[in-house]
Motif scaffolding. Sequence first.
Motif, short mmCIF file in Angstrom:
data_model
loop_
_atom_site.label_atom_id
_atom_site.label_comp_id
_atom_site.label_asym_id
_atom_site.label_seq_id
_atom_site.Cartn_x
_atom_site.Cartn_y
_atom_site.Cartn_z
N MET A 225 0.75 -1.06 0.00
CA MET A 225 0.00 0.00 -0.07
C MET A 225 0.80 1.17 0.04
SD MET A 225 -3.17 -0.52 -0.23
CE MET A 225 -4.15 -2.02 -0.17
N ILE A 226 1.95 1.29 0.98
CA ILE A 226 2.58 2.43 0.82
C ILE A 226 3.61 2.52 -0.49
CG2 ILE A 226 4.93 3.28 1.90
CD1 ILE A 226 2.40 3.72 3.57
N GLY A 227 4.04 1.48 -0.90
CA GLY A 227 4.72 1.65 -2.19
C GLY A 227 3.83 2.18 -3.46
N ALA A 228 2.62 1.93 -3.40
CA ALA A 228 1.64 2.35 -4.41
C ALA A 228 1.35 3.87 -4.35
CB ALA A 228 0.36 1.42 -4.19
N ARG A 229 1.30 4.17 -3.02
CA ARG A 229 1.21 5.74 -2.81
C ARG A 229 2.41 6.71 -3.22
NH1 ARG A 229 -2.92 3.56 -1.72
NH2 ARG A 229 -3.14 3.89 -3.76
N MET A 230 3.52 5.60 -3.11
CA MET A 230 4.86 6.52 -3.29
C MET A 230 4.90 6.41 -4.84
SD MET A 230 7.27 4.36 -0.68
CE MET A 230 8.95 5.02 -0.96
N ARG A 231 4.53 5.67 -5.75
CA ARG A 231 4.27 5.76 -7.02
C ARG A 231 3.51 6.53 -7.77
NH1 ARG A 231 2.92 0.92 -7.99
NH2 ARG A 231 0.69 1.72 -8.55
N GLU A 232 2.37 6.73 -6.80
CA GLU A 232 1.39 7.58 -7.37
C GLU A 232 1.84 9.17 -7.28
OE1 GLU A 232 -1.97 6.73 -5.22
OE2 GLU A 232 -2.31 4.90 -6.36
N LEU A 233 2.67 9.47 -6.15
CA LEU A 233 3.10 10.70 -5.84
C LEU A 233 4.19 11.05 -6.71
CD1 LEU A 233 3.14 10.80 -1.86
CD2 LEU A 233 1.75 12.29 -3.32
N ARG A 234 4.98 10.08 -7.27
CA ARG A 234 6.19 10.55 -7.92
C ARG A 234 5.56 10.83 -9.36
NH1 ARG A 234 8.28 7.51 -11.51
NH2 ARG A 234 7.52 5.54 -10.91
N GLU A 235 4.81 9.97 -10.04
CA GLU A 235 4.20 9.91 -11.13
C GLU A 235 3.45 11.29 -11.39
OE1 GLU A 235 2.04 6.54 -12.01
OE2 GLU A 235 3.99 5.36 -12.61
N ALA A 236 2.64 11.55 -10.43
CA ALA A 236 1.92 12.94 -10.53
C ALA A 236 2.73 14.11 -10.33
CB ALA A 236 0.87 13.11 -8.96
N ALA A 237 4.03 14.07 -9.70
CA ALA A 237 4.94 15.17 -10.12
C ALA A 237 5.74 15.07 -11.32
CB ALA A 237 5.78 14.97 -8.66
N GLY A 238 5.59 14.17 -12.10
CA GLY A 238 6.16 13.95 -13.45
C GLY A 238 7.58 13.76 -13.49
#
Length: 219
Positions: free
Chosen positions: A1-14
């Motif tokens: 769950m934490i890993g998925a949130r980390m990926r979402e944040l990184r991708e949202a920041a481009g």
Amino acid sequence: MIGARMRELREAAGVPLTRAATDSGWDKGHLSRVERGHTKPSRELIEWYDDSFGANQALVNQLMELDAAVRAGRDMSQRDIRRHVQPVLLGGSVPIDHHPDDRAELVGETVPDGTQVRREETFEKTWVLRNSGEASWHDRWLTRQGAAGTPGWLRSPARERVPDAEPGEIVTVAMTLQSPSQVGASTAYFKITDEAGRLYYPGLESPPLYCTIFTTHEP
């Protein structure tokens, strides 16, 4: 769950994974394994994602909440062992009416992931669940995993009643939540339990239901 949130944040920041590895000093392969949930991230790495992608400690708060849920489940398991209440399976003690062919399926929800909500705003989240197994549902609850009212976290009731359902039936669970005062992403996790908080689906293959929002300043 934490890993998925980390990926979402990184991708949202481009930010590409290669650049994140260069900027952070962690190996690209390690970051990839963390984001895919294959490797547990360190507290330092989670804090770096928080700081670098503007999450305002949302990831650290989620880590603390999940750790608290794991500790609570482990403590309950140990209490039941001492009391000889019931068997223990992976993930914690199970209810007295636990059935191996019991299944729950998420078929719909409101407030999609990433919905923007103003600070300290109250809103309603619903999950639509299908009893897709062979056991009848009686006296079940959707229970918050971790502390429900910790300042800075997405607030919720400790639990909400799941309507009784026969196999094949669909029910809706509605819950009133309140966004935190801080700006950034936040997530609350829930699992189906009995009244005492024991998990009906304790295995690792059964992920929690959750609500993920992004808190914004007042318009």
